[in-house]
Design a protein around this motif. Structure first.
Motif, PDB file in Angstrom:
ATOM      1  N   LEU A 167      27.417  -0.807  20.477  1.00 33.64           N
ATOM      2  CA  LEU A 167      28.014  -1.285  21.389  1.00 33.64           C
ATOM      3  C   LEU A 167      27.396  -2.419  22.171  1.00 33.64           C
ATOM      4  N   ALA A 168      26.189  -2.438  22.055  1.00 28.79           N
ATOM      5  CA  ALA A 168      25.160  -3.678  22.551  1.00 28.79           C
ATOM      6  C   ALA A 168      25.472  -4.968  21.956  1.00 28.79           C
ATOM      7  N   MET A 169      25.607  -4.426  20.516  1.00 30.69           N
ATOM      8  CA  MET A 169      25.754  -5.750  19.619  1.00 30.69           C
ATOM      9  C   MET A 169      27.128  -6.274  19.306  1.00 30.69           C
ATOM     10  N   SER A 170      27.989  -5.514  19.963  1.00 30.18           N
ATOM     11  CA  SER A 170      29.500  -5.764  19.623  1.00 30.18           C
ATOM     12  C   SER A 170      29.698  -7.397  19.709  1.00 30.18           C
ATOM     13  N   TRP A 171      29.072  -8.235  20.510  1.00 31.09           N
ATOM     14  CA  TRP A 171      29.367  -9.686  20.530  1.00 31.09           C
ATOM     15  C   TRP A 171      28.984 -10.323  19.338  1.00 31.09           C
ATOM     16  N   THR A 172      28.165  -9.679  18.205  1.00 30.97           N
ATOM     17  CA  THR A 172      27.768 -10.316  17.179  1.00 30.97           C
ATOM     18  C   THR A 172      28.563  -9.658  15.852  1.00 30.97           C
ATOM     19  N   PRO A 173      29.562 -10.001  15.523  1.00 30.63           N
ATOM     20  CA  PRO A 173      30.374  -9.478  14.550  1.00 30.63           C
ATOM     21  C   PRO A 173      29.775  -8.964  13.341  1.00 30.63           C
ATOM     22  N   VAL A 174      29.179  -9.625  12.771  1.00 23.25           N
ATOM     23  CA  VAL A 174      28.433  -9.296  11.500  1.00 23.25           C
ATOM     24  C   VAL A 174      27.399  -8.227  11.656  1.00 23.25           C
ATOM     25  N   SER A 175      26.380  -8.347  12.575  1.00 22.01           N
ATOM     26  CA  SER A 175      25.716  -7.341  13.001  1.00 22.01           C
ATOM     27  C   SER A 175      26.363  -5.996  13.231  1.00 22.01           C
ATOM     28  N   ALA A 176      27.494  -5.836  14.045  1.00 20.25           N
ATOM     29  CA  ALA A 176      28.024  -4.824  14.456  1.00 20.25           C
ATOM     30  C   ALA A 176      28.744  -4.150  13.253  1.00 20.25           C
ATOM     31  N   LEU A 177      29.183  -4.943  12.401  1.00 26.69           N
ATOM     32  CA  LEU A 177      29.962  -4.291  11.072  1.00 26.69           C
ATOM     33  C   LEU A 177      28.858  -3.862  10.351  1.00 26.69           C
ATOM     34  N   GLY A 178      27.739  -4.251  10.059  1.00 22.99           N
ATOM     35  CA  GLY A 178      26.730  -3.631   9.242  1.00 22.99           C
ATOM     36  C   GLY A 178      26.217  -2.372   9.799  1.00 22.99           C
ATOM     37  N   ILE A 179      26.125  -2.215  11.153  1.00 23.75           N
ATOM     38  CA  ILE A 179      25.604  -0.933  11.936  1.00 23.75           C
ATOM     39  C   ILE A 179      27.129   0.108  11.672  1.00 23.75           C
ATOM     40  N   ARG A 180      28.081  -0.282  11.875  1.00 25.16           N
ATOM     41  CA  ARG A 180      29.380   0.508  11.925  1.00 25.16           C
ATOM     42  C   ARG A 180      29.369   1.101  10.454  1.00 25.16           C
ATOM     43  N   ALA A 181      29.141   0.447   9.502  1.00 24.75           N
ATOM     44  CA  ALA A 181      29.192   1.085   8.309  1.00 24.75           C
ATOM     45  C   ALA A 181      28.134   2.260   8.133  1.00 24.75           C
ATOM     46  N   ILE A 182      26.850   1.865   8.606  1.00 26.05           N
ATOM     47  CA  ILE A 182      25.926   3.102   8.749  1.00 26.05           C
ATOM     48  C   ILE A 182      26.315   4.422   9.790  1.00 26.05           C
ATOM     49  N   VAL A 183      26.754   4.024  10.589  1.00 25.59           N
ATOM     50  CA  VAL A 183      27.468   4.980  11.386  1.00 25.59           C
ATOM     51  C   VAL A 183      28.354   5.768  10.828  1.00 25.59           C
ATOM     52  N   ALA A 184      29.275   4.964  10.237  1.00 27.87           N
ATOM     53  CA  ALA A 184      30.254   6.043   9.577  1.00 27.87           C
ATOM     54  C   ALA A 184      29.932   6.626   8.562  1.00 27.87           C
ATOM     55  N   ALA A 185      28.749   6.517   7.809  1.00 26.91           N
ATOM     56  CA  ALA A 185      28.258   7.298   6.809  1.00 26.91           C
ATOM     57  C   ALA A 185      27.498   8.334   7.319  1.00 26.91           C
ATOM     58  N   LEU A 186      26.857   7.931   8.383  1.00 27.52           N
ATOM     59  CA  LEU A 186      25.893   8.984   9.383  1.00 27.52           C
ATOM     60  C   LEU A 186      26.813   9.921   9.756  1.00 27.52           C
ATOM     61  N   ARG A 187      27.971   9.899  10.503  1.00 28.32           N
ATOM     62  CA  ARG A 187      29.002  10.565  10.928  1.00 28.32           C
ATOM     63  C   ARG A 187      29.309  11.566   9.949  1.00 28.32           C
ATOM     64  N   GLU A 188      29.959  10.870   8.517  1.00 24.99           N
ATOM     65  CA  GLU A 188      30.430  11.816   7.716  1.00 24.99           C
ATOM     66  C   GLU A 188      29.482  12.723   7.177  1.00 24.99           C
ATOM     67  N   TRP A 189      27.986  12.487   7.055  1.00 25.09           N
ATOM     68  CA  TRP A 189      27.141  13.274   6.646  1.00 25.09           C
ATOM     69  C   TRP A 189      26.833  14.598   7.868  1.00 25.09           C
ATOM     70  N   ILE A 190      26.968  14.106   9.000  1.00 23.63           N
ATOM     71  CA  ILE A 190      26.471  14.880  10.031  1.00 23.63           C
ATOM     72  C   ILE A 190      27.529  16.166  10.251  1.00 23.63           C
ATOM     73  N   ARG A 191      29.056  15.861  10.179  1.00 24.17           N
ATOM     74  CA  ARG A 191      29.952  16.736   9.928  1.00 24.17           C
ATOM     75  C   ARG A 191      29.746  17.733   9.047  1.00 24.17           C
ATOM     76  N   LYS A 192      29.234  17.335   7.759  1.00 28.49           N
ATOM     77  CA  LYS A 192      28.810  18.297   6.842  1.00 28.49           C
ATOM     78  C   LYS A 192      27.600  19.213   7.096  1.00 28.49           C
ATOM     79  N   ALA A 193      26.689  18.558   7.832  1.00 29.51           N
ATOM     80  CA  ALA A 193      25.563  19.167   8.395  1.00 29.51           C
ATOM     81  C   ALA A 193      25.605  20.428   9.076  1.00 29.51           C
ATOM     82  N   GLU A 194      26.828  20.075  10.025  1.00 30.74           N
ATOM     83  CA  GLU A 194      27.168  21.320  10.927  1.00 30.74           C
ATOM     84  C   GLU A 194      27.498  22.441  10.314  1.00 30.74           C
TER      85      GLU A 194
END
Length: 345
Positions: free
Chosen positions: A160-187
């Motif tokens: 959210l803090a880096m939303s003004w830098t699209p390239v950085s935000a997209l890179g973080i978004r990909a990892i966050v999406a992968a983390l969310r998918e994993w953490i749902r399975k971890a539950e």
């Protein structure tokens, strides 16, 4: 364990030296293996770990919530020790109760994880259901999930803090999406750990019903609730399947009916009964490895089994396409590079 805490369940089964692999859902381990393979993940973990202030998190919990102990929420303190003893944790995590009407619980921290539960959860649930919840959170601790979950929370804030830098935000978004998918399975894994602590499938189901909106479990018909899970898993329209994918994408937990159905199936399984009988992997036997092939294979088998039993039309399509592709690939392999057993000669 401290001597002034009486463990109330003298007949409860305890699991000395239990490895988290005993209760970890195969898709949890597979998703984590996939997550670690995401480009840049290792660098992100290192960077986030560098600026994460765990001492500050503990100080905030100490300053703004109630630390559970023999004289503060003594019934929770007893459950805390019970669950840690049942799963044979190396140390008993601290537990804090914070003011929030929502039903929430979490494991926080990397070096010395601690647990937080909301007043809404404590006020609503019975002691039997609370034992399941605390066991669930201690499953996160034993599996080391708290590390990656903490990283995910920090990354979401950073995104959210880096939303003004699209390239950085997209890179973080990909990892966050992968983390969310994993953490749902971890539950799903930690629901199993919670059941090992409570050893009461009914109390576990009651807790999940309350998370879904059942203020008074006596007013909820359990077969009807589980029927909701069956209906959710067997939608007849592909459009509903696509909506399910859309809705779950940003969720941090699987949906309540899905979790309940998954846990009840495991409670009825031979695997669960074997663990209760003392047949489970031990931590002393866990060999460190950097090869995740076995985890991926196990996850693939779990997905295939669920596809084969699912009535979801989109799942059936994926399953049929996968089998068709697999069959065609097998024929090509046998013709050009393999023997009659489908293996390379």
């Amino acid at each position: 364990m401290t001597e002034d805490i009486e463990v109330s369940r003298h007949n409860a089964v305890r699991f000395p030296g239990i490895s988290p692999r005993a209760y970890e859902h195969p898709v949890d381990r597979g998703a984590l293996a996939t997550l670690r393979a995401v480009p840049g993940f290792a660098q992100v973990v290192k960077a986030v770990s560098g600026f994460y202030n765990e001492r500050g998190e503990r100080l905030m919990a100490l300053a703004s919530s109630i630390r559970v102990g023999p004289k503060q929420y003594p019934e929770l303190d007893r459950l805390r020790h019970e669950c840690a003893e049942t799963l044979d944790l190396p140390a008993v995590p601290n537990l804090f109760v914070y003011q929030d009407p929502r039903i929430q619980a979490e494991a926080v921290g990397m070096d010395e994880p601690f647990l937080r539960v909301s007043t809404g959860l404590v006020e609503l649930m019975s002691l039997d259901s609370l034992r399941f919840v605390l066991g669930h959170e201690m499953g996160h601790v034993l599996s080391g999930h708290a590390v990656y979950r903490t990283i995910m929370v920090r990354l979401i804030g950073l995104q959210l803090a880096m939303s003004w830098t699209p390239v950085s935000a997209l890179g973080i978004r990909a990892i966050v999406a992968a983390l969310r998918e994993w953490i749902r399975k971890a539950e799903l894994s930690c629901d199993r750990a919670g059941l090992l602590c409570s050893q009461d499938p009914t109390a576990a189901l009651r807790a999940q019903i309350q998370v879904a909106g059942g203020i008074d479990p006596a007013r909820i018909d359990v077969p009807s609730f589980l029927q909701q899970a069956a209906e959710y898993e067997s939608v007849e329209d592909v459009r509903d399947s696509l909506l399910k994918l859309k809705f779950v994408e940003t969720e941090s937990h699987p949906f309540a009916v899905v979790r309940a159905a998954q846990l009840q199936r495991w409670a009825a399984s031979e695997e669960y009964r074997a663990i209760l009988a003392g047949d489970y992997p031990r931590r002393d036997d866990d060999a460190p490895t950097s090869d995740w092939k076995d985890d991926l294979k196990s996850a693939a088998k779990s997905y295939k089994d669920s596809w084969n039993t699912s009535a979801d039309p989109l799942t059936k399509v994926f399953s049929d396409v996968g089998e068709a592709v697999s069959g065609a690939a097998g024929k090509v392999w046998n013709k050009f590079g393999g023997n009659g057993n489908g293996e390379r000669a």
